[in-house]
Design a protein around this motif. Structure first.
Motif, PDB file in Angstrom:
ATOM      1  N   SER A 180       0.841  -1.205   0.000  1.00  0.00           N
ATOM      2  CA  SER A 180       0.000   0.000   0.000  1.00  0.00           C
ATOM      3  C   SER A 180       0.873   1.251   0.000  1.00  0.00           C
ATOM      4  CB  SER A 180      -0.896   0.004   1.241  1.00  0.00           C
ATOM      5  OG  SER A 180      -1.399   1.291   1.498  1.00  0.00           O
ATOM      6  N   PRO A 181       0.736   2.139  -0.995  1.00  0.00           N
ATOM      7  CA  PRO A 181       1.516   3.378  -0.988  1.00  0.00           C
ATOM      8  C   PRO A 181       1.245   4.228   0.252  1.00  0.00           C
ATOM      9  CG  PRO A 181       0.548   3.007  -3.153  1.00  0.00           C
ATOM     10  CD  PRO A 181      -0.056   1.999  -2.227  1.00  0.00           C
ATOM     11  N   ASP A 182      -0.027   4.281   0.687  1.00  0.00           N
ATOM     12  CA  ASP A 182      -0.355   5.056   1.879  1.00  0.00           C
ATOM     13  C   ASP A 182       0.295   4.451   3.111  1.00  0.00           C
ATOM     14  OD1 ASP A 182      -1.996   7.185   3.231  1.00  0.00           O
ATOM     15  OD2 ASP A 182      -2.838   5.424   4.214  1.00  0.00           O
ATOM     16  N   GLY A 183       0.239   3.117   3.225  1.00  0.00           N
ATOM     17  CA  GLY A 183       0.876   2.460   4.358  1.00  0.00           C
ATOM     18  C   GLY A 183       2.386   2.659   4.358  1.00  0.00           C
ATOM     19  N   PHE A 184       2.977   2.659   3.176  1.00  0.00           N
ATOM     20  CA  PHE A 184       4.423   2.879   3.060  1.00  0.00           C
ATOM     21  C   PHE A 184       4.792   4.260   3.588  1.00  0.00           C
ATOM     22  CE2 PHE A 184       8.405   3.830   0.932  1.00  0.00           C
ATOM     23  CZ  PHE A 184       9.077   2.616   0.927  1.00  0.00           C
ATOM     24  N   ILE A 185       4.039   5.278   3.182  1.00  0.00           N
ATOM     25  CA  ILE A 185       4.315   6.641   3.644  1.00  0.00           C
ATOM     26  C   ILE A 185       4.052   6.768   5.138  1.00  0.00           C
ATOM     27  CG2 ILE A 185       3.546   9.048   3.462  1.00  0.00           C
ATOM     28  CD1 ILE A 185       3.078   8.557   0.480  1.00  0.00           C
ATOM     29  N   GLN A 186       2.991   6.124   5.623  1.00  0.00           N
ATOM     30  CA  GLN A 186       2.685   6.198   7.053  1.00  0.00           C
ATOM     31  C   GLN A 186       3.794   5.586   7.898  1.00  0.00           C
ATOM     32  OE1 GLN A 186       0.280   7.585   8.954  1.00  0.00           O
ATOM     33  NE2 GLN A 186      -0.585   8.598   7.158  1.00  0.00           N
ATOM     34  N   MET A 187       4.359   4.465   7.443  1.00  0.00           N
ATOM     35  CA  MET A 187       5.457   3.859   8.202  1.00  0.00           C
ATOM     36  C   MET A 187       6.703   4.746   8.150  1.00  0.00           C
ATOM     37  SD  MET A 187       4.120   1.390   9.643  1.00  0.00           S
ATOM     38  CE  MET A 187       2.461   2.073   9.470  1.00  0.00           C
ATOM     39  N   ALA A 188       6.902   5.434   7.026  1.00  0.00           N
ATOM     40  CA  ALA A 188       8.024   6.376   6.936  1.00  0.00           C
ATOM     41  C   ALA A 188       7.832   7.536   7.915  1.00  0.00           C
ATOM     42  CB  ALA A 188       8.156   6.902   5.506  1.00  0.00           C
ATOM     43  N   LEU A 189       6.595   8.005   8.060  1.00  0.00           N
ATOM     44  CA  LEU A 189       6.316   9.068   9.021  1.00  0.00           C
ATOM     45  C   LEU A 189       6.564   8.601  10.451  1.00  0.00           C
ATOM     46  CD1 LEU A 189       3.053  10.516   7.423  1.00  0.00           C
ATOM     47  CD2 LEU A 189       5.108  11.836   7.947  1.00  0.00           C
ATOM     48  N   GLN A 190       6.157   7.380  10.756  1.00  0.00           N
ATOM     49  CA  GLN A 190       6.385   6.847  12.096  1.00  0.00           C
ATOM     50  C   GLN A 190       7.882   6.690  12.380  1.00  0.00           C
ATOM     51  OE1 GLN A 190       4.028   6.067  14.601  1.00  0.00           O
ATOM     52  NE2 GLN A 190       2.730   7.277  13.236  1.00  0.00           N
ATOM     53  N   LEU A 191       8.610   6.204  11.385  1.00  0.00           N
ATOM     54  CA  LEU A 191      10.051   6.038  11.545  1.00  0.00           C
ATOM     55  C   LEU A 191      10.732   7.398  11.704  1.00  0.00           C
ATOM     56  CD1 LEU A 191      12.561   4.258  11.569  1.00  0.00           C
ATOM     57  CD2 LEU A 191      12.546   4.313   9.052  1.00  0.00           C
ATOM     58  N   ALA A 192      10.289   8.381  10.937  1.00  0.00           N
ATOM     59  CA  ALA A 192      10.870   9.729  11.026  1.00  0.00           C
ATOM     60  C   ALA A 192      10.649  10.327  12.408  1.00  0.00           C
ATOM     61  CB  ALA A 192      10.265  10.627   9.949  1.00  0.00           C
ATOM     62  N   PHE A 193       9.416  10.219  12.928  1.00  0.00           N
ATOM     63  CA  PHE A 193       9.130  10.774  14.257  1.00  0.00           C
ATOM     64  C   PHE A 193       9.945  10.049  15.322  1.00  0.00           C
ATOM     65  CE2 PHE A 193       6.964  11.347  18.239  1.00  0.00           C
ATOM     66  CZ  PHE A 193       6.484  12.641  18.203  1.00  0.00           C
ATOM     67  N   TYR A 194      10.045   8.734  15.215  1.00  0.00           N
ATOM     68  CA  TYR A 194      10.791   7.959  16.207  1.00  0.00           C
ATOM     69  C   TYR A 194      12.269   8.333  16.196  1.00  0.00           C
ATOM     70  CZ  TYR A 194      12.430   3.948  18.900  1.00  0.00           C
ATOM     71  OH  TYR A 194      13.016   3.150  19.862  1.00  0.00           O
ATOM     72  N   ARG A 195      12.841   8.482  15.016  1.00  0.00           N
ATOM     73  CA  ARG A 195      14.242   8.870  14.911  1.00  0.00           C
ATOM     74  C   ARG A 195      14.478  10.263  15.478  1.00  0.00           C
ATOM     75  NH1 ARG A 195      16.131   7.085   8.768  1.00  0.00           N
ATOM     76  NH2 ARG A 195      16.821   4.949   9.296  1.00  0.00           N
ATOM     77  N   LEU A 196      13.518  11.153  15.275  1.00  0.00           N
ATOM     78  CA  LEU A 196      13.679  12.543  15.697  1.00  0.00           C
ATOM     79  C   LEU A 196      13.467  12.722  17.195  1.00  0.00           C
ATOM     80  CD1 LEU A 196      14.248  15.358  14.475  1.00  0.00           C
ATOM     81  CD2 LEU A 196      11.778  15.653  14.229  1.00  0.00           C
ATOM     82  N   HIS A 197      12.483  12.000  17.751  1.00  0.00           N
ATOM     83  CA  HIS A 197      12.088  12.226  19.146  1.00  0.00           C
ATOM     84  C   HIS A 197      12.398  11.058  20.078  1.00  0.00           C
ATOM     85  CE1 HIS A 197      10.084  16.042  18.281  1.00  0.00           C
ATOM     86  NE2 HIS A 197       9.572  15.472  17.204  1.00  0.00           N
TER      87      HIS A 197
ATOM     88  N   SER B 205      13.148  16.658   7.055  1.00  0.00           N
ATOM     89  CA  SER B 205      14.434  16.005   6.755  1.00  0.00           C
ATOM     90  C   SER B 205      14.435  14.558   7.213  1.00  0.00           C
ATOM     91  CB  SER B 205      15.579  16.770   7.429  1.00  0.00           C
ATOM     92  OG  SER B 205      15.669  18.087   6.944  1.00  0.00           O
ATOM     93  N   ALA B 206      13.868  14.311   8.408  1.00  0.00           N
ATOM     94  CA  ALA B 206      13.791  12.940   8.917  1.00  0.00           C
ATOM     95  C   ALA B 206      12.884  12.083   8.043  1.00  0.00           C
ATOM     96  CB  ALA B 206      13.293  12.957  10.353  1.00  0.00           C
ATOM     97  N   LEU B 207      11.816  12.678   7.506  1.00  0.00           N
ATOM     98  CA  LEU B 207      10.899  11.945   6.640  1.00  0.00           C
ATOM     99  C   LEU B 207      11.582  11.565   5.328  1.00  0.00           C
ATOM    100  CD1 LEU B 207       8.143  10.850   5.836  1.00  0.00           C
ATOM    101  CD2 LEU B 207       7.457  13.191   5.229  1.00  0.00           C
ATOM    102  N   ILE B 208      12.325  12.497   4.743  1.00  0.00           N
ATOM    103  CA  ILE B 208      13.058  12.201   3.503  1.00  0.00           C
ATOM    104  C   ILE B 208      14.055  11.069   3.733  1.00  0.00           C
ATOM    105  CG2 ILE B 208      14.745  13.134   1.858  1.00  0.00           C
ATOM    106  CD1 ILE B 208      13.350  15.876   2.227  1.00  0.00           C
ATOM    107  N   SER B 209      14.763  11.127   4.855  1.00  0.00           N
ATOM    108  CA  SER B 209      15.727  10.080   5.186  1.00  0.00           C
ATOM    109  C   SER B 209      15.040   8.734   5.369  1.00  0.00           C
ATOM    110  CB  SER B 209      16.488  10.468   6.460  1.00  0.00           C
ATOM    111  OG  SER B 209      17.358   9.436   6.874  1.00  0.00           O
ATOM    112  N   ALA B 210      13.883   8.731   6.036  1.00  0.00           N
ATOM    113  CA  ALA B 210      13.150   7.485   6.263  1.00  0.00           C
ATOM    114  C   ALA B 210      12.628   6.894   4.953  1.00  0.00           C
ATOM    115  CB  ALA B 210      11.996   7.736   7.231  1.00  0.00           C
ATOM    116  N   LEU B 211      12.096   7.723   4.078  1.00  0.00           N
ATOM    117  CA  LEU B 211      11.617   7.247   2.778  1.00  0.00           C
ATOM    118  C   LEU B 211      12.753   6.629   1.969  1.00  0.00           C
ATOM    119  CD1 LEU B 211       9.264  10.230   1.840  1.00  0.00           C
ATOM    120  CD2 LEU B 211       8.519   7.856   2.144  1.00  0.00           C
ATOM    121  N   ASN B 212      13.899   7.276   1.969  1.00  0.00           N
ATOM    122  CA  ASN B 212      15.053   6.745   1.237  1.00  0.00           C
ATOM    123  C   ASN B 212      15.532   5.425   1.836  1.00  0.00           C
ATOM    124  OD1 ASN B 212      15.386   8.723  -0.779  1.00  0.00           O
ATOM    125  ND2 ASN B 212      16.406  10.100   0.655  1.00  0.00           N
TER     126      ASN B 212
END
Length: 461
Positions: A257-274, A434-441
């Motif tokens: 799922s493209p939406d699920g892929f982006i959502q997991m990237a958002l979760q990973l970005a927030f976790y890495r940042l905070h 920036s964290a989101l871009i890194s997570a997507l990559n």
């Protein structure tokens, strides 16, 4: 589909204790005019002839030109800023304005119009042009810019700036982002096929200027609203960007799922940042129900937590990470399906709480529990608003220490807008971006290198 009938000729009206929403297509004969704002001045532009035929494209352009030329040299008091104030204060201001018969007539014309067009003065763009344009459309830039050139109660306002900025601002009481974006798609598609030029068009009268008498009391309210508005404008942190490495076709190639892929990237970005997982949600539409609006998709599930906590763990193999990522995306997809068919929890609980309050009953203990308060403090609120255009929507965060992320996944790239509040030391829109871009990559590389698909096949997405 019911939302489409409410968008045009509607307006949100402030009251002393609560607002009301009026759809003038249902309450009076269907309006035949739009409102045009320029230099803080408002005009009534009839877009239909007396026989019911709409004006041609050329006639509308001529009428807009008349409005522009008649108001370009004069900047009026920004009465529109009152509509951006706290609803209680604007309710007081509106009652004062409506005591004057001329004001009452003008305000009613604005409220009843099909929609508004705001012709904006150019606004200085910072180092990030996209983010500056998003800010101009969202709030107008403040009291010294274009905010007074708005009527924020109107459901639909088209923004067109001298500097080429164009977009759409809408009031959310009546509709979600999806039908608004579809209207935008329809309008842009229509513009690709302009009407043929019509000669010997009938001359039309000058559009009516909607005059407003500004008393000393109203002037004082405007000055107070300017202070409140500028605090809000300066506090909003916006980061708007295009992610160009891949779009929704990439996860779809791997049957994810493209939406699920982006959502997991958002979760990973927030976790890495905070360094932790927060209460976060994605908006789900419940349109299959009569008068259905939305519910919340609870994103941080057990599979989500396992995925983000192990992704950067050196002791976890790439095969295990890939398996956890796929399970997290699949769980999110299933959770989304449940929310869409009315099996979410948030709207049900909120409805029960409000029924208890409105009926004078004791509020159930669950709503007083600390766990419930923490679980509904959404620090990460997200919205997928797909569009055929290269565009993205933008909202502010719902809690002081939170983020809002809107995204539009297109086949080969994706557009994102991240917002936060400058007053919160815990959030920064650019850092999350920036964290989101890194997570997507990182997720792209994991999927691309360890999925068992050959490089030639991968190139086909």
């Amino acid at each position: 589909m019911d939302q489409y009938t409410r968008i045009f000729s509607s307006c949100r009206i402030p009251g002393s204790r609560r607002d009301s929403v009026i759809n003038y297509r249902l309450s009076i004969s269907e309006p035949r005019h739009i409102t045009v704002a320029h230099n803080n001045q408002f005009f009534k532009l009839d877009v239909y002839h007396y026989n019911g035929c709409p004006l041609t494209q050329g006639q509308i352009y001529t009428q807009l030109e008349k409005i522009w030329n008649s108001s370009i040299k004069t900047m009026k008091e920004p009465v529109g800023i009152l509509t951006a104030d706290h609803r209680n204060r604007w309710g007081v201001g509106r009652r004062i304005l409506m005591k004057d018969w001329l004001n009452r007539e003008s305000i009613e014309e604005i409220q009843q119009s099909i929609f508004s067009i705001c012709l904006d003065a150019p606004m200085p763009h910072g180092h990030d042009e996209y983010s500056s344009m998003a800010a101009q459309i969202l709030h107008g830039g403040g009291s010294h810019s274009n905010t007074g050139n708005r009527w924020f109660d109107k459901t639909l306002q088209f923004i067109v700036g001298e500097d080429g900025t164009c977009g759409l601002l809408y009031e959310r009481a009546l509709a979600e982002g999806m039908p608004i974006m579809r209207i935008s798609d329809h309008a842009m598609k229509f513009c690709k096929y302009p009407e043929p030029a019509v000669s010997n068009e009938i001359p039309l009268p000058m559009p009516k200027k909607l005059r407003l008498n500004i008393s000393s009391e109203v002037q004082h309210l405007i000055e107070t609203s300017k202070i409140y508005l500028d605090i809000q404008v300066n506090d909003l942190d916006i980061c708007c960007f295009e992610f160009s490495r891949f779009g929704k076709n990439f996860p779809k190639w791997y049957q994810l799922s493209p939406d699920g892929f982006i959502q997991m990237a958002l979760q990973l970005a927030f976790y890495r940042l905070h360094g932790h997982i927060c209460a976060s949600s994605e908006t789900a539409t419940t349109w299959m129900f009569h008068l259905g609006r939305t519910d919340e998709i609870r994103v941080p599930l057990e599979h989500t937590a396992r995925f983000v906590r192990t992704f950067d763990d050196m002791n976890t193999t790439d095969a295990e990470k890939l398996d956890l990522m796929k399970k997290a995306i699949a769980a999110h997809k299933e959770n989304t399906s449940q929310a869409v068919i009315g099996q979410g929890i948030d709207r049900h609980l909120f409805g029960l709480k409000m029924q208890a309050i409105e009926s004078g009953f004791r509020v159930p203990e669950i709503f007083m529990d600390t766990t419930y308060a923490v679980s509904t403090h959404f620090r990460l609120v997200t919205n997928q608003i797909p569009s055929q255009m290269n565009s993205v929507m933008c909202y502010g965060p719902v809690v002081p220490d939170g983020y809002n992320v809107c995204y539009n996944p297109l086949p080969y790239h994706a557009n994102f807008t991240v917002t936060a509040l400058n007053s919160s030391p815990q959030t920064n829109a650019e850092h999350l971006s920036s964290a989101l871009i890194s997570a997507l990559n990182a997720m792209h590389d994991l999927l691309d290198q360890h999925s068992g698909v050959s490089p030639w096949e991968t190139a086909q997405w």
